[in-house]
Design a protein around this motif. Structure first.
Motif: not given
Ligand code: PMV
Length: 321
Positions: A66-74
């Motif tokens: 998910d794009p927001l999961s990715e941004v949190a992980l990044a």
């Protein structure tokens, strides 16, 4: 509980052509915001994201794509934090897929709140870069204008040039000097349109007819340069015709729609000196330039023409990106 917010945005001129290296001017919408709050969770529980307005909730570990999961992980990776046990709650007053940058604003609020929770304040360019990754997930070839104007939270001149020799993209972000404040009215068609759809269609058309489209993009670039001069000189009367010209070019590029054109015509008939679509097009919002004498009549005309939402903003100059 740590909370951070981020504004919506409005592209004043230059959308679409900006994806092909031309300049564009974007403005933050300080009064229409997204926010993210972080609360601690039980040890070992991992990171959860909740968006009650959308009726959505998920564990980052089970929806890593998910794009927001990715941004949190990044963001965790950037801060060298291996894992975190917390809940991120997202809220937004910005209409989704409406040309007002809701995806980038939510992601920006998320990055800011997560960093604050972990004891960091990130510079605007770092936040913007982290959010750009999620923008790529939403629509493939974003210019980066949305994440930039939202992270810097001021009027910006934006250019994304791809270096001719090594193909590496280079961004130019500069403050826009606004000598005299002016009023914009924003009318929402209510037609939701994911940015990637018109952006993808413009790419196909550009591939089929590169010369025609490069000419159209160059014309947009030339008028964005004129808009910058106009804003710097304070000659707001000259701005309206330039916005109308931009709309004409956006129609030729193929991203306007009957609903947008209906609202644009209503605003012009009610006295707006310029009106155009803003953002990806095919739906979403349009903007109209008003004076104190035409302001109220343009708002009424847009409401009567069927705008589902009418917002207003005063554009001021703030210096120093
Ligand atoms: O639809 P929005 O508000 O996300 O605006 C997109 C702007 C485009 O120029 C169409 C695409 C881009 O990446 O710059």
């Amino acid at each position: 509980m740590y909370t951070a917010s981020a504004p919506g945005k409005l592209i004043l001129c230059g959308e679409h052509a900006v994806v092909y290296g031309q300049p564009a001017i974007a403005l933050p919408l300080a009064d229409v915001r997204a926010s993210a709050s972080i609360s601690a969770a039980a040890a070992g529980s991992g990171m959860a994201i909740e968006a009650p307005d959308l009726g959505a909730a998920w564990m980052v570990s089970t929806l890593r794509d998910d794009p927001l999961s990715e941004v949190a992980l990044a963001t965790l990776r950037y801060l060298n934090v291996p894992s975190a046990d917390l809940t991120i709650t997202l809220q937004s007053a910005i209409p989704i897929a409406g040309g007002l940058g809701s995806g980038a604003a939510i992601a920006t609020a998320l990055v800011r709140s997560l960093a604050a929770y972990l004891g960091h304040t990130l510079a605007a360019d770092v936040v913007s870069d982290l959010v750009y990754t999620s923008e790529q997930r939403y629509h493939g070839t974003p210019s980066g204008i949305d994440n930039s104007v939202i992270a810097y939270e001021q009027a910006i001149w934006f250019e994304r040039r791809v270096h001719e020799v090594d193909g590496v993209p280079e961004r130019v972000i500069e403050p826009v000097h606004i000598a005299r404040p002016f009023n914009l009215i924003i009318g929402d068609t209510g037609v939701r349109s994911a940015t990637r759809l018109p952006v993808g269609e413009v790419r196909r058309r550009w591939q089929d007819a590169p010369h025609t489209y490069n000419c159209l993009f160059a014309k947009v670039g030339a008028l964005v340069r004129q808009v910058r001069e106009t804003l710097a000189s304070g000659d707001i009367a000259a701005l309206g015709p330039l916005l109308n010209h931009n709309q004409c070019l956006l129609e030729q590029i193929g991203v306007s729609s009957p609903e947008l054109e209906h609202l644009i015509a209503a605003a012009r008939e009610a006295g707006a000196s310029g009106a155009k679509l803003s953002g990806g097009g095919w739906g979403g919002v349009m903007l109209a330039l008003t004076t104190p004498a035409t302001h109220a009549s343009v708002i009424t005309a847009l409401q009567q023409a069927g705008a589902v939402r009418v917002l207003q903003t005063v554009v001021h100059g703030i210096s120093g990106v």
